[in-house]
Design a protein around this motif. Structure first.
Motif, PDB file in Angstrom:
ATOM      1  N   ALA A  25       0.828  -1.213   0.000  1.00  0.00           N
ATOM      2  CA  ALA A  25       0.000   0.000   0.000  1.00  0.00           C
ATOM      3  C   ALA A  25       0.860   1.260   0.000  1.00  0.00           C
ATOM      4  O   ALA A  25       1.745   1.428   0.840  1.00  0.00           O
ATOM      5  CB  ALA A  25      -0.914  -0.001   1.214  1.00  0.00           C
ATOM      6  N   THR A  26       0.612   2.124  -0.980  1.00  0.00           N
ATOM      7  CA  THR A  26       1.168   3.478  -1.029  1.00  0.00           C
ATOM      8  C   THR A  26       0.067   4.393  -1.537  1.00  0.00           C
ATOM      9  O   THR A  26      -0.939   3.930  -2.101  1.00  0.00           O
ATOM     10  CB  THR A  26       2.379   3.579  -1.972  1.00  0.00           C
ATOM     11  N   ASP A  27       0.246   5.683  -1.393  1.00  0.00           N
ATOM     12  CA  ASP A  27      -0.766   6.628  -1.855  1.00  0.00           C
ATOM     13  C   ASP A  27      -0.975   6.525  -3.368  1.00  0.00           C
ATOM     14  O   ASP A  27      -2.112   6.558  -3.853  1.00  0.00           O
ATOM     15  CB  ASP A  27      -0.369   8.052  -1.480  1.00  0.00           C
ATOM     16  N   GLU A  28       0.100   6.418  -4.125  1.00  0.00           N
ATOM     17  CA  GLU A  28      -0.027   6.364  -5.575  1.00  0.00           C
ATOM     18  C   GLU A  28      -0.697   5.057  -6.010  1.00  0.00           C
ATOM     19  O   GLU A  28      -1.559   5.055  -6.896  1.00  0.00           O
ATOM     20  CB  GLU A  28       1.353   6.482  -6.240  1.00  0.00           C
ATOM     21  N   ARG A  29      -0.321   3.961  -5.391  1.00  0.00           N
ATOM     22  CA  ARG A  29      -0.970   2.691  -5.735  1.00  0.00           C
ATOM     23  C   ARG A  29      -2.454   2.722  -5.370  1.00  0.00           C
ATOM     24  O   ARG A  29      -3.287   2.185  -6.090  1.00  0.00           O
ATOM     25  CB  ARG A  29      -0.268   1.536  -5.028  1.00  0.00           C
ATOM     26  N   ALA A  30      -2.779   3.347  -4.262  1.00  0.00           N
ATOM     27  CA  ALA A  30      -4.181   3.457  -3.871  1.00  0.00           C
ATOM     28  C   ALA A  30      -4.969   4.244  -4.912  1.00  0.00           C
ATOM     29  O   ALA A  30      -6.099   3.886  -5.253  1.00  0.00           O
ATOM     30  CB  ALA A  30      -4.293   4.114  -2.500  1.00  0.00           C
ATOM     31  N   ARG A  31      -4.372   5.313  -5.423  1.00  0.00           N
ATOM     32  CA  ARG A  31      -5.063   6.119  -6.440  1.00  0.00           C
ATOM     33  C   ARG A  31      -5.345   5.293  -7.689  1.00  0.00           C
ATOM     34  O   ARG A  31      -6.439   5.364  -8.257  1.00  0.00           O
ATOM     35  CB  ARG A  31      -4.203   7.334  -6.800  1.00  0.00           C
ATOM     36  N   LEU A  32      -4.382   4.507  -8.125  1.00  0.00           N
ATOM     37  CA  LEU A  32      -4.570   3.671  -9.312  1.00  0.00           C
ATOM     38  C   LEU A  32      -5.554   2.533  -9.034  1.00  0.00           C
ATOM     39  O   LEU A  32      -6.383   2.189  -9.882  1.00  0.00           O
ATOM     40  CB  LEU A  32      -3.226   3.112  -9.774  1.00  0.00           C
ATOM     41  N   SER A  33      -5.453   1.963  -7.847  1.00  0.00           N
ATOM     42  CA  SER A  33      -6.390   0.914  -7.455  1.00  0.00           C
ATOM     43  C   SER A  33      -7.823   1.428  -7.464  1.00  0.00           C
ATOM     44  O   SER A  33      -8.754   0.704  -7.853  1.00  0.00           O
ATOM     45  CB  SER A  33      -6.032   0.395  -6.060  1.00  0.00           C
ATOM     46  N   ASP A  34      -8.016   2.673  -7.048  1.00  0.00           N
ATOM     47  CA  ASP A  34      -9.357   3.264  -7.041  1.00  0.00           C
ATOM     48  C   ASP A  34      -9.971   3.243  -8.439  1.00  0.00           C
ATOM     49  O   ASP A  34     -11.178   3.026  -8.592  1.00  0.00           O
ATOM     50  CB  ASP A  34      -9.301   4.708  -6.537  1.00  0.00           C
ATOM     51  N   ARG A  35      -9.167   3.482  -9.471  1.00  0.00           N
ATOM     52  CA  ARG A  35      -9.695   3.481 -10.833  1.00  0.00           C
ATOM     53  C   ARG A  35     -10.206   2.086 -11.210  1.00  0.00           C
ATOM     54  O   ARG A  35     -11.284   1.939 -11.785  1.00  0.00           O
ATOM     55  CB  ARG A  35      -8.621   3.915 -11.836  1.00  0.00           C
ATOM     56  N   LEU A  80     -11.645   3.600 -17.180  1.00  0.00           N
ATOM     57  CA  LEU A  80     -11.144   3.531 -15.809  1.00  0.00           C
ATOM     58  C   LEU A  80     -10.172   2.360 -15.636  1.00  0.00           C
ATOM     59  O   LEU A  80      -9.133   2.496 -14.973  1.00  0.00           O
ATOM     60  CB  LEU A  80     -12.310   3.388 -14.831  1.00  0.00           C
ATOM     61  N   LEU A  81     -10.496   1.214 -16.229  1.00  0.00           N
ATOM     62  CA  LEU A  81      -9.588   0.068 -16.145  1.00  0.00           C
ATOM     63  C   LEU A  81      -8.236   0.408 -16.776  1.00  0.00           C
ATOM     64  O   LEU A  81      -7.178   0.088 -16.221  1.00  0.00           O
ATOM     65  CB  LEU A  81     -10.192  -1.148 -16.843  1.00  0.00           C
ATOM     66  N   ASP A  82      -8.294   1.047 -17.943  1.00  0.00           N
ATOM     67  CA  ASP A  82      -7.041   1.426 -18.608  1.00  0.00           C
ATOM     68  C   ASP A  82      -6.240   2.406 -17.756  1.00  0.00           C
ATOM     69  O   ASP A  82      -5.007   2.319 -17.680  1.00  0.00           O
ATOM     70  CB  ASP A  82      -7.333   2.047 -19.972  1.00  0.00           C
ATOM     71  N   GLU A  83      -6.944   3.335 -17.113  1.00  0.00           N
ATOM     72  CA  GLU A  83      -6.255   4.319 -16.270  1.00  0.00           C
ATOM     73  C   GLU A  83      -5.618   3.667 -15.041  1.00  0.00           C
ATOM     74  O   GLU A  83      -4.631   4.180 -14.504  1.00  0.00           O
ATOM     75  CB  GLU A  83      -7.239   5.405 -15.843  1.00  0.00           C
ATOM     76  N   GLY A  84      -6.191   2.537 -14.601  1.00  0.00           N
ATOM     77  CA  GLY A  84      -5.641   1.852 -13.448  1.00  0.00           C
ATOM     78  C   GLY A  84      -4.547   0.856 -13.777  1.00  0.00           C
ATOM     79  O   GLY A  84      -3.824   0.400 -12.884  1.00  0.00           O
ATOM     80  N   MET A  85      -4.389   0.519 -15.059  1.00  0.00           N
ATOM     81  CA  MET A  85      -3.409  -0.488 -15.457  1.00  0.00           C
ATOM     82  C   MET A  85      -1.978  -0.193 -15.005  1.00  0.00           C
ATOM     83  O   MET A  85      -1.224  -1.118 -14.688  1.00  0.00           O
ATOM     84  CB  MET A  85      -3.443  -0.671 -16.972  1.00  0.00           C
TER      85      MET A  85
END
Length: 283
Positions: free
Chosen positions: A138-148, A211-216
């Motif tokens: 868990a990191t802030d950046e990974r959380a942001r991508l996971s949210d997508r 959204l899936l593409d943005e989270g890839m």
């Protein structure tokens, strides 16, 4: 809900909740997370409407006992103990899942896609953040991508469950989009989706694909079992979108779900999109 019921429900999801490709300890924790989310959803959807607020309060109180080092009363909360003690998963994401179901009791329509995404911040994104803690990444950046990714999976599920949600008095397709395509309330209760409703569903599906593409890029930051698990979630979403497309977005009168073989095939494809060194292939 018994452990067997949780496993059966998990097998019906769009994505592999706790694949056998993962070590047993990870599978145990992921099933516990899913079981908690499923239990809270069932309270919010299936319990007597007059009792739902008190039942959700009981879940929140039980989380308080768990995080205070006490003994939870609910099996779904007790199962989270290894995550809390061994993985240091914070309490906030679990509370957000409870709050999402409180919101479901009073908010039954969303006017814009932005409002729907705000709901996903409570109903879906916390699960991804918990999963990151399960794998210790868990990191802030990974959380942001996971949210997508999680928001995409939630939107896809809303597309699939239009009829079921409407029968419960809820509509998760944004009202402005229904108006844009000329959809009427009666369209949501029909035996088949009319062309105008199909167009509204297709729009949400395209948004979910984006959204899936943005989270890839999240996959590029992961390795090992964490990457395998997240790739499975993305694959499930993509396979479900393909099933919606094949069904011409007629989501009424029948279940539109991807077959397991399609999910597995997409899973391999997603993993191949990411090089072993963590960078995406150029294409």
């Amino acid at each position: 809900m018994s452990a067997a019921d949780v496993r059966d429900a998990a097998r019906r999801e769009n994505f592999p909740v706790a694949s056998r490709l993962l070590p047993r300890a990870y599978r145990r924790d992921l099933i516990a997370v899913y079981g908690f989310a499923r239990y809270v959803d069932d309270v919010g959807d299936e319990a007597d409407s007059a009792h739902r607020p008190a039942l959700l309060d009981a879940v929140e109180a039980d989380l308080g006992r768990l995080y205070a080092g006490g003994s939870p009363r609910l099996p779904a909360v007790r199962a989270l103990a290894p995550l809390v003690t061994g993985r240091s998963v914070p309490r906030a994401p679990f509370l957000h899942l409870v709050e999402a179901n409180r919101r479901d009791q009073v908010v039954r329509r969303y006017d814009t896609f932005g409002q729907l995404l705000a709901y996903c911040e409570l109903s879906a994104n916390p699960v991804g953040r918990i999963v990151l803690h399960v794998f210790g990444v868990a990191t802030d950046e990974r959380a942001r991508l996971s949210d997508r990714i999680c928001s995409a999976l939630q939107v896809i599920e809303h597309c699939q469950d239009v009829g079921e949600d409407h029968a419960r008095g809820r509509v998760y397709l944004p009202a402005e989009d229904l108006r844009r395509f000329g959809c009427r309330e009666a369209d949501l209760a029909a035996s088949h989706a009319c062309p105008r409703l199909r167009r509204a569903v297709a729009l949400q599906a395209r948004r979910a694909a984006t959204l899936l593409d943005e989270g890839m890029p999240l996959l590029e930051t992961l390795s090992g079992f964490a990457r395998t698990a997240v790739a499975g979630y993305v694959a499930g979403g993509r396979a479900a979108l393909a099933a919606l497309d094949r069904g011409r977005h007629d989501v009424l009168g029948r279940a539109v779900r991807a077959r397991r073989r399609a999910v597995l095939s997409e899973w391999v494809r997603v993993l191949k999109e990411v090089n072993g060194d963590g960078s995406r292939r150029d294409s």
